[in-house]
Design a protein around this motif. Structure first.
Motif, short mmCIF file in Angstrom:
data_model
loop_
_atom_site.label_atom_id
_atom_site.label_comp_id
_atom_site.label_asym_id
_atom_site.label_seq_id
_atom_site.Cartn_x
_atom_site.Cartn_y
_atom_site.Cartn_z
N ILE A 129 41.53 44.04 54.02
CA ILE A 129 41.00 44.61 55.26
C ILE A 129 40.73 43.53 56.30
O ILE A 129 40.20 42.45 55.99
CB ILE A 129 39.70 45.39 54.98
N ASN A 130 41.09 43.83 57.55
CA ASN A 130 40.80 42.95 58.68
C ASN A 130 39.30 43.02 58.96
O ASN A 130 38.77 44.09 59.26
CB ASN A 130 41.59 43.39 59.90
N ILE A 131 38.62 41.90 58.87
CA ILE A 131 37.16 41.88 59.00
C ILE A 131 36.70 42.26 60.41
O ILE A 131 35.57 42.73 60.61
CB ILE A 131 36.61 40.49 58.60
N ASP A 132 37.57 42.10 61.43
CA ASP A 132 37.21 42.44 62.81
C ASP A 132 37.44 43.91 63.13
O ASP A 132 36.60 44.55 63.78
CB ASP A 132 38.02 41.57 63.79
N THR A 133 38.56 44.46 62.68
CA THR A 133 38.94 45.83 63.06
C THR A 133 38.69 46.84 61.95
O THR A 133 38.80 48.05 62.20
CB THR A 133 40.42 45.87 63.44
N ASN A 134 38.39 46.37 60.75
CA ASN A 134 38.22 47.23 59.57
C ASN A 134 39.51 47.96 59.20
O ASN A 134 39.50 48.95 58.46
CB ASN A 134 37.10 48.25 59.78
N GLU A 135 40.63 47.45 59.71
CA GLU A 135 41.95 48.04 59.44
C GLU A 135 42.47 47.57 58.09
O GLU A 135 42.36 46.40 57.74
CB GLU A 135 42.91 47.62 60.55
N VAL A 136 43.01 48.49 57.31
CA VAL A 136 43.63 48.14 56.04
C VAL A 136 45.02 47.57 56.33
O VAL A 136 45.90 48.27 56.84
CB VAL A 136 43.74 49.36 55.10
N LEU A 137 45.22 46.30 56.01
CA LEU A 137 46.47 45.62 56.32
C LEU A 137 47.43 45.57 55.14
O LEU A 137 48.61 45.29 55.31
CB LEU A 137 46.19 44.19 56.79
N GLY A 138 46.91 45.82 53.96
CA GLY A 138 47.75 45.76 52.77
C GLY A 138 46.92 46.00 51.53
O GLY A 138 45.76 46.43 51.61
N HIS A 139 47.50 45.69 50.40
CA HIS A 139 46.81 45.93 49.12
C HIS A 139 47.00 44.71 48.21
O HIS A 139 47.98 43.98 48.31
CB HIS A 139 47.36 47.19 48.45
N HIS A 140 46.03 44.51 47.35
CA HIS A 140 46.09 43.40 46.39
C HIS A 140 46.05 43.95 44.97
O HIS A 140 45.74 45.12 44.74
CB HIS A 140 44.91 42.44 46.62
N LYS A 141 46.35 43.10 44.00
CA LYS A 141 46.41 43.52 42.60
C LYS A 141 45.25 42.94 41.77
O LYS A 141 45.32 42.89 40.56
CB LYS A 141 47.75 43.11 41.98
N GLY A 142 44.21 42.52 42.48
CA GLY A 142 43.05 41.94 41.80
C GLY A 142 42.48 40.81 42.61
O GLY A 142 43.23 39.90 42.99
N ILE A 143 41.18 40.85 42.93
CA ILE A 143 40.61 39.84 43.82
C ILE A 143 40.67 38.44 43.22
O ILE A 143 40.62 37.44 43.94
CB ILE A 143 39.15 40.18 44.21
N TRP A 144 40.81 38.35 41.89
CA TRP A 144 40.86 37.02 41.27
C TRP A 144 42.17 36.30 41.50
O TRP A 144 42.34 35.16 41.10
CB TRP A 144 40.56 37.12 39.77
N HIS A 145 43.13 36.97 42.16
CA HIS A 145 44.38 36.31 42.53
C HIS A 145 44.20 35.47 43.81
O HIS A 145 45.11 34.77 44.22
CB HIS A 145 45.49 37.33 42.80
N TYR A 146 43.02 35.58 44.44
CA TYR A 146 42.83 35.00 45.77
C TYR A 146 41.60 34.09 45.80
O TYR A 146 40.68 34.23 44.99
CB TYR A 146 42.65 36.11 46.81
N THR A 147 41.59 33.17 46.77
CA THR A 147 40.44 32.31 46.98
C THR A 147 40.07 32.31 48.46
O THR A 147 40.94 32.43 49.34
CB THR A 147 40.72 30.86 46.54
N VAL A 148 38.79 32.18 48.73
CA VAL A 148 38.31 32.14 50.11
C VAL A 148 38.92 30.94 50.83
O VAL A 148 38.96 29.83 50.29
CB VAL A 148 36.77 32.07 50.14
N GLY A 149 39.41 31.17 52.04
CA GLY A 149 40.06 30.12 52.82
C GLY A 149 41.56 30.12 52.69
O GLY A 149 42.26 29.47 53.46
#
Length: 352
Positions: free
Chosen positions: A221-241
């Motif tokens: 989700i876009n933190i500014d617009t709250n728009e769903v931009l896509g989908h992920h397969k698990g938050i542990w696949h990603y890191t902040v930054g």
């Protein structure tokens, strides 16, 4: 003459450390911690948590023999699973970004390994590693202090900030004043086989999510617009930054700003969201004498971060608020901030 145990990883730093201490006339023996417990999800090689640890032990045995010291390998894999692997898995599943090397140093290398050596009936006055940092006893404060390595490019004090006074009292770091090339030069002078070997292994080769069971899809989700931009397969696949590998197309570069484990959501935003003015750290560990009033310090938010000056405001004995004097790069929850006064490591804690 001291009786010194040297943590060996088959790298140039630890091997040269063992040789230097032996040449100084100390009674030296080498030790290695065995971390891999047979987990098939671990990478085959390229890390200290893998089946290749048997190759590392064979190399250490050969280097120890060449130096003329005894050598032992101790299985601490059960504790490593509990204190490091489980910690990493739980952190990512909760939307946090862990630092396994910090946890491994405080709980395994300078704790579980100490206990394993003693349980084997071996005595040691000091424990040495090839870390680029320094330890000294400060008569004024009656405390052991942790110093940044003289070569700030190689300084590893960030990974050691959670050590206790007891742990620091047992440790020596012969590489304190060295550069990497200094160490290699010494290794060449002693004709050590390891002199040109590449850097020691990291905790885990590849992506940590190989350790996790099951993926759970969610929204990006876009933190500014709250728009769903896509989908992920698990938050542990990603890191902040993170900027690359998001799998979404947008009119401007997007960065991962936060991970929400409760809603299983990845929030992204533009570069303006990657600057941080203040953070709060918890589980604070003081190495220097605790300071109860506000002070200024250089604060590192990552091991490779050069540091940002900040106002440091102690809230209580376990909590500190850090207000940066200029915006710094994004700081992920679960990571550590470490405060310095010149070369002195003051304290550090975890961002939540």
């Amino acid at each position: 003459m001291l009786k010194i145990a040297v943590g060996m990883s088959a790298g140039v730093d630890s091997t040269t450390t063992a040789k230097i201490l032996k040449e100084q006339g100390n009674e030296v023996f080498g030790v290695t911690m065995l971390l891999w417990n047979g987990d098939k999800r671990a990478p085959l090689s390229g890390s200290c948590y893998s089946p290749s640890q048997s190759n590392m032990v064979d190399e250490c045995k050969r280097y120890a023999k060449a130096i003329g010291i005894d050598y032992y390998a101790f299985d601490v894999s059960d504790m490593f699973q509990k204190k490091v692997i489980d910690y990493v898995a739980e952190s990512y599943k909760n939307g946090l970004t862990p630092n396994p090397c910090i946890m491994c140093n405080s709980q395994i290398k300078f704790m579980a390994l100490f206990e394993a050596i003693e349980n084997h009936g071996l005595e040691f006055d000091k424990f040495a590693t090839g870390h680029y940092a320094g330890v000294k006893y400060d008569e004024k404060s009656k405390r052991y202090i942790l110093l940044r390595g003289k070569n700030l490019i190689k300084d590893q004090s960030y990974f050691l900030y959670r050590l206790t006074q007891y742990q620091l009292s047992k440790i020596i770091f012969p590489m304190y004043e060295n550069t990497k090339e200094d160490t290699r030069k010494i290794a060449r002078e002693y004709n050590l086989e390891v002199s040109e070997k590449s850097e020691s292994q990291d905790f885990f080769a590849g992506e940590y999510h190989r350790l996790f069971d099951g993926d759970k899809e969610g929204d990006i989700i876009n933190i500014d617009t709250n728009e769903v931009l896509g989908h992920h397969k698990g938050i542990w696949h990603y890191t902040v930054g993170q900027r690359k590998g998001l799998g979404i197309a947008y009119k401007e570069p997007l960065f991962i700003i936060s991970l929400d484990s409760k809603t299983n959501t990845v929030y992204v935003g533009n570069k303006n969201h990657t600057f941080v003015n203040e953070v709060t750290i918890y589980n604070v560990n003081w190495i220097a004498e605790p300071i109860q009033k506000e002070f200024e310090a250089l604060v590192k938010t990552r091991s490779v971060h050069k540091g940002t000056m900040a106002r440091v405001i102690p809230i209580d004995e376990n909590t500190i608020k850090i207000k940066f004097l200029e915006p710094t790069g994004i700081v992920a929850k679960g990571q550590s901030c470490v405060c310095y006064d010149g070369e002195l490591t003051l304290c550090g804690g975890i961002v939540y």
